[in-house]
Design a protein around this motif. Structure first.
Motif, short mmCIF file in Angstrom:
data_model
loop_
_atom_site.label_atom_id
_atom_site.label_comp_id
_atom_site.label_asym_id
_atom_site.label_seq_id
_atom_site.Cartn_x
_atom_site.Cartn_y
_atom_site.Cartn_z
N MET A 137 0.82 -1.20 0.00
CA MET A 137 0.00 0.00 0.00
C MET A 137 0.86 1.26 0.00
SD MET A 137 -2.87 -1.48 -0.06
CE MET A 137 -3.93 -0.08 0.06
N PRO A 138 0.31 2.35 -0.53
CA PRO A 138 1.02 3.63 -0.44
C PRO A 138 1.16 4.03 1.03
CG PRO A 138 -1.15 3.90 -1.44
CD PRO A 138 -0.97 2.45 -1.18
N PRO A 139 2.08 4.95 1.34
CA PRO A 139 2.25 5.36 2.74
C PRO A 139 0.91 5.81 3.34
CG PRO A 139 3.96 6.32 1.35
CD PRO A 139 2.97 5.66 0.43
N PRO A 140 0.66 5.41 4.57
CA PRO A 140 -0.62 5.80 5.20
C PRO A 140 -0.61 7.26 5.62
CG PRO A 140 0.73 4.61 6.77
CD PRO A 140 1.48 4.60 5.45
N ALA A 141 -1.78 7.79 5.81
CA ALA A 141 -1.92 9.14 6.36
C ALA A 141 -1.32 9.12 7.77
CB ALA A 141 -3.39 9.54 6.40
N PRO A 142 -0.83 10.26 8.25
CA PRO A 142 -0.17 10.29 9.57
C PRO A 142 -1.01 9.71 10.70
CG PRO A 142 0.12 12.38 8.44
CD PRO A 142 -0.83 11.56 7.61
N ASP A 143 -2.32 9.87 10.66
CA ASP A 143 -3.17 9.37 11.75
C ASP A 143 -3.82 8.02 11.43
OD1 ASP A 143 -4.75 10.42 9.76
OD2 ASP A 143 -6.21 11.30 11.13
N ALA A 144 -3.47 7.40 10.31
CA ALA A 144 -4.08 6.13 9.90
C ALA A 144 -3.38 4.95 10.58
CB ALA A 144 -4.02 5.98 8.39
N ARG A 145 -4.14 3.92 10.90
CA ARG A 145 -3.61 2.69 11.45
C ARG A 145 -3.89 1.56 10.48
NH1 ARG A 145 -5.09 -1.83 13.12
NH2 ARG A 145 -4.10 -3.05 14.72
N ARG A 146 -2.85 0.83 10.14
CA ARG A 146 -3.01 -0.32 9.26
C ARG A 146 -3.30 -1.57 10.08
NH1 ARG A 146 1.34 0.90 4.74
NH2 ARG A 146 -0.01 2.20 3.47
N PRO A 147 -4.01 -2.52 9.47
CA PRO A 147 -4.27 -3.77 10.19
C PRO A 147 -2.99 -4.59 10.34
CG PRO A 147 -5.11 -3.90 7.96
CD PRO A 147 -4.64 -2.49 8.16
N ASP A 148 -2.99 -5.48 11.32
CA ASP A 148 -1.86 -6.39 11.51
C ASP A 148 -2.01 -7.63 10.62
OD1 ASP A 148 -0.50 -4.85 13.44
OD2 ASP A 148 -1.91 -5.53 14.97
N GLN A 149 -3.25 -7.95 10.24
CA GLN A 149 -3.49 -9.09 9.36
C GLN A 149 -4.63 -8.76 8.41
OE1 GLN A 149 -5.68 -12.68 10.60
NE2 GLN A 149 -3.82 -13.82 10.05
N MET A 150 -4.46 -9.17 7.16
CA MET A 150 -5.50 -8.97 6.15
C MET A 150 -5.71 -10.31 5.43
SD MET A 150 -7.42 -6.54 4.54
CE MET A 150 -6.58 -4.98 4.64
N ILE A 151 -6.95 -10.74 5.37
CA ILE A 151 -7.31 -11.92 4.60
C ILE A 151 -8.01 -11.40 3.35
CG2 ILE A 151 -8.65 -14.05 4.50
CD1 ILE A 151 -8.43 -14.09 7.61
N VAL A 152 -7.47 -11.75 2.20
CA VAL A 152 -8.00 -11.27 0.92
C VAL A 152 -8.51 -12.45 0.12
CG1 VAL A 152 -7.47 -10.02 -1.21
CG2 VAL A 152 -6.34 -9.37 0.93
N THR A 153 -9.78 -12.40 -0.25
CA THR A 153 -10.39 -13.44 -1.08
C THR A 153 -10.89 -12.79 -2.36
OG1 THR A 153 -11.06 -14.73 0.84
CG2 THR A 153 -12.21 -15.19 -1.24
N ASN A 154 -10.41 -13.31 -3.48
CA ASN A 154 -10.85 -12.84 -4.79
C ASN A 154 -11.76 -13.88 -5.40
OD1 ASN A 154 -9.43 -10.23 -5.47
ND2 ASN A 154 -7.80 -11.46 -4.58
N VAL A 155 -12.89 -13.42 -5.93
CA VAL A 155 -13.92 -14.29 -6.48
C VAL A 155 -13.96 -14.10 -8.00
CG1 VAL A 155 -16.38 -14.88 -6.43
CG2 VAL A 155 -15.23 -14.06 -4.32
N PHE A 156 -13.95 -15.22 -8.72
CA PHE A 156 -13.94 -15.23 -10.17
C PHE A 156 -15.05 -16.12 -10.70
CE2 PHE A 156 -9.62 -14.61 -8.74
CZ PHE A 156 -9.05 -13.72 -9.62
N THR A 157 -15.45 -15.87 -11.95
CA THR A 157 -16.33 -16.79 -12.67
C THR A 157 -15.61 -17.22 -13.94
OG1 THR A 157 -17.47 -14.94 -13.74
CG2 THR A 157 -18.53 -15.88 -11.79
N ARG A 158 -15.82 -18.47 -14.31
CA ARG A 158 -15.15 -19.02 -15.48
C ARG A 158 -15.68 -18.40 -16.77
NH1 ARG A 158 -12.05 -23.38 -16.28
NH2 ARG A 158 -12.63 -24.39 -14.33
#
Length: 162
Positions: A137-158
């Motif tokens: 990710m681009p640098p966060p805003a000074p007061d932004a907090r990023r998560p410690d863990q991210m689960i990313v699920t991408n959904v596709f159709t054939r």
């Protein structure tokens, strides 16, 4: 948390992932390996940050991923592309390596994805730790907090075969 086009593909196919310890590896059945082969239209991205579900990010079907039987893959979307190799680790996981990408930081990086195929629907899921999120990710805003863990699920159709 809106993503730029380049960041979207980075989240979709980039960076290495830390995943929970798996049971002893069992090779996928040939029909599972073959089921992944083909073209898939990206429909939506689902994210969970530190255990909290974030709003879905529909893609409008703009991205298309292709998995080939020779162990190569590619992804194209508006203004961005990536490609590389993949290999099955066991019956539920693949490791993808980026060889080309519009985001140079990703080139050469491997990531592990959980694969689930049900009929004409594919989901690819990965878990990212804070270090990987900071790379993506681009640098966060000074007061932004990023998560410690991210689960990313991408959904596709054939997509139909050519």
């Amino acid at each position: 948390m809106k993503l730029s086009r380049h960041s979207f593909l980075a989240v979709l196919f980039g960076t290495a992932a830390l995943l929970p310890a798996a049971a002893p590896a069992q090779p996928p059945a040939p029909e599972i390996k073959q089921a992944l082969v083909g073209k898939w239209r990206h429909q939506t991205m689902l994210r969970t940050a530190d255990g909290q579900a974030l709003p879905p990010q529909p893609s409008g079907g703009a991205g298309v991923a292709e998995f080939r039987g020779d162990g190569t893959w590619s992804m194209q979307g508006p203004g961005a592309m990536s490609s590389g190799t993949y290999r099955w680790l066991d019956a539920k996981r693949i490791e993808q390596t980026l060889e080309q990408s519009t985001t140079r930081l990703e080139i050469g990086v491997a990531s592990i994805r959980y694969v689930k195929i049900q009929g004409d629907h594919l989901t690819l899921t990965r878990v990212q730790d804070r270090k990987e999120i900071d790379k993506l990710m681009p640098p966060p805003a000074p007061d932004a907090r990023r998560p410690d863990q991210m689960i990313v699920t991408n959904v596709f159709t054939r997509l139909p075969a050519d």
